[in-house]
Write a protein that holds these residues in place. Structure first.
Motif, PDB file in Angstrom:
ATOM      1  N   UNK A  22     -65.317 -97.530 -79.005  1.00 47.80           N
ATOM      2  CA  UNK A  22     -64.311 -97.456 -81.052  1.00 47.80           C
ATOM      3  C   UNK A  22     -65.158 -97.254 -82.266  1.00 47.80           C
ATOM      4  N   UNK A  23     -66.798 -97.611 -81.392  1.00 53.00           N
ATOM      5  CA  UNK A  23     -68.059 -97.289 -82.805  1.00 53.00           C
ATOM      6  C   UNK A  23     -67.998 -95.946 -82.490  1.00 53.00           C
ATOM      7  N   UNK A  24     -68.470 -94.678 -81.464  1.00 50.14           N
ATOM      8  CA  UNK A  24     -68.880 -93.341 -81.434  1.00 50.14           C
ATOM      9  C   UNK A  24     -67.381 -92.933 -81.787  1.00 50.14           C
ATOM     10  N   UNK A  25     -66.251 -93.173 -81.123  1.00 56.28           N
ATOM     11  CA  UNK A  25     -64.653 -92.228 -81.698  1.00 56.28           C
ATOM     12  C   UNK A  25     -64.861 -92.286 -82.811  1.00 56.28           C
ATOM     13  N   UNK A  68     -62.210 -88.392 -73.103  1.00 55.56           N
ATOM     14  CA  UNK A  68     -60.920 -89.222 -72.615  1.00 55.56           C
ATOM     15  C   UNK A  68     -61.554 -89.199 -71.369  1.00 55.56           C
ATOM     16  N   UNK A  69     -61.921 -87.858 -69.920  1.00 61.16           N
ATOM     17  CA  UNK A  69     -62.475 -87.815 -69.044  1.00 61.16           C
ATOM     18  C   UNK A  69     -64.072 -88.829 -69.066  1.00 61.16           C
ATOM     19  N   UNK A  70     -65.027 -88.435 -70.074  1.00 60.36           N
ATOM     20  CA  UNK A  70     -65.443 -88.783 -69.713  1.00 60.36           C
ATOM     21  C   UNK A  70     -65.866 -89.847 -70.349  1.00 60.36           C
ATOM     22  N   UNK A  71     -64.951 -90.487 -71.017  1.00 63.26           N
ATOM     23  CA  UNK A  71     -65.347 -92.140 -71.210  1.00 63.26           C
ATOM     24  C   UNK A  71     -64.062 -93.009 -69.656  1.00 63.26           C
ATOM     25  N   UNK A  72     -63.998 -92.320 -69.550  1.00 61.47           N
ATOM     26  CA  UNK A  72     -62.911 -92.910 -68.473  1.00 61.47           C
ATOM     27  C   UNK A  72     -64.104 -92.957 -67.059  1.00 61.47           C
ATOM     28  N   UNK A  89     -59.676 -97.123 -74.251  1.00 61.37           N
ATOM     29  CA  UNK A  89     -59.012 -98.050 -74.600  1.00 61.37           C
ATOM     30  C   UNK A  89     -60.076 -97.832 -76.407  1.00 61.37           C
ATOM     31  N   UNK A  90     -61.255 -97.984 -76.256  1.00 61.74           N
ATOM     32  CA  UNK A  90     -62.054 -98.029 -77.586  1.00 61.74           C
ATOM     33  C   UNK A  90     -61.813 -96.205 -77.758  1.00 61.74           C
ATOM     34  N   UNK A  93     -57.246 -95.814 -79.523  1.00 61.71           N
ATOM     35  CA  UNK A  93     -57.127 -97.304 -80.369  1.00 61.71           C
ATOM     36  C   UNK A  93     -57.684 -97.285 -81.639  1.00 61.71           C
ATOM     37  N   UNK A  94     -58.499 -97.569 -82.420  1.00 61.12           N
ATOM     38  CA  UNK A  94     -57.972 -96.975 -83.259  1.00 61.12           C
ATOM     39  C   UNK A  94     -58.320 -96.080 -83.932  1.00 61.12           C
ATOM     40  N   UNK A  95     -58.908 -94.401 -83.367  1.00 61.99           N
ATOM     41  CA  UNK A  95     -58.428 -93.590 -83.826  1.00 61.99           C
ATOM     42  C   UNK A  95     -57.488 -93.295 -84.280  1.00 61.99           C
TER      43      UNK A  95
END
Length: 202
Positions: A22-25, A68-72, A89-90, A93-95
């Protein structure tokens, strides 16, 4: 699941993964990849530079948004499917909430004549910053290629060929990935196999 990453640290729970992504996004104005490298490699030290490059390369080959692929993949490496869902999700969601709100506000503001120039200028400025972030990240991550099994000169040649195919010849990305990328994968596999054989003989 065994941890195959080589960072100096690791997250303690999927919740930490969620808030980290979430922070990096939320910092990724103009592009998340540069921020992801700084957050995950430099600040949190969950990954080495080489880990990040290898995971990013895999994320680019797969269909869908790279980040998104990287985060997964990163979430899965640490906590399996729970980590993968927490990271994704991080990431979104917030972005997503912020972007829906901004889209509504920009739609309202675009009706005002004096606001149209400000919006256009802001978007143009963001594009310039995004380009600089991408170039800076590429140069920073290129240092990990010195450890590649094919060697630094070969990696530099392959990078130049990939750039030429896309920038000058205007080949589709899929052709470059499947063609040059496939040949490079096969070449690296043969080199690793030869090294393993030599190691067993020794």
């Amino acid at each position: 699941m065994p941890d195959t990453l080589h960072g100096a640290s690791r997250p303690q729970s999927p919740v930490e993964v969620f808030w980290a992504f979430t922070s990096l996004a939320m910092q990724g104005f103009g592009g998340v990849i540069a921020v992801a490298q700084r957050e995950l490699v430099d600040r949190r030290q969950w990954l080495s530079n080489r880990d990040f490059v290898e995971l990013l390369s895999s994320a680019q080959v797969l269909p869908g948004p790279n980040v998104c692929n990287l985060s997964l993949m990163i979430g899965d490496r640490f906590f399996g499917w729970r980590g993968a869902l927490a990271a994704l999700g991080g990431m979104v969601t917030l972005p997503l909430t912020v972007m829906l709100t901004l889209a509504w506000l920009l739609g309202e503001a675009s009706q005002l004549p004096h606001a149209q120039g400000l919006i256009k200028g802001a978007l143009t400025g963001i594009a310039a910053v995004a380009a600089g972030q991408i170039v800076g990240t590429v140069l920073k991550l290129s240092s990990s290629l010195k450890e590649h099994e094919l060697g630094w000169p070969v990696c530099l040649l392959l990078c130049t060929m990939a750039f030429g195919m896309m920038a000058w010849l205007h080949w589709p990305l899929l052709w470059v990935l499947m063609g040059l990328g496939g040949l490079t994968c096969l070449w690296t596999y043969l080199v690793l196999k030869r090294q393993a054989t030599a190691g067993h003989r020794a």
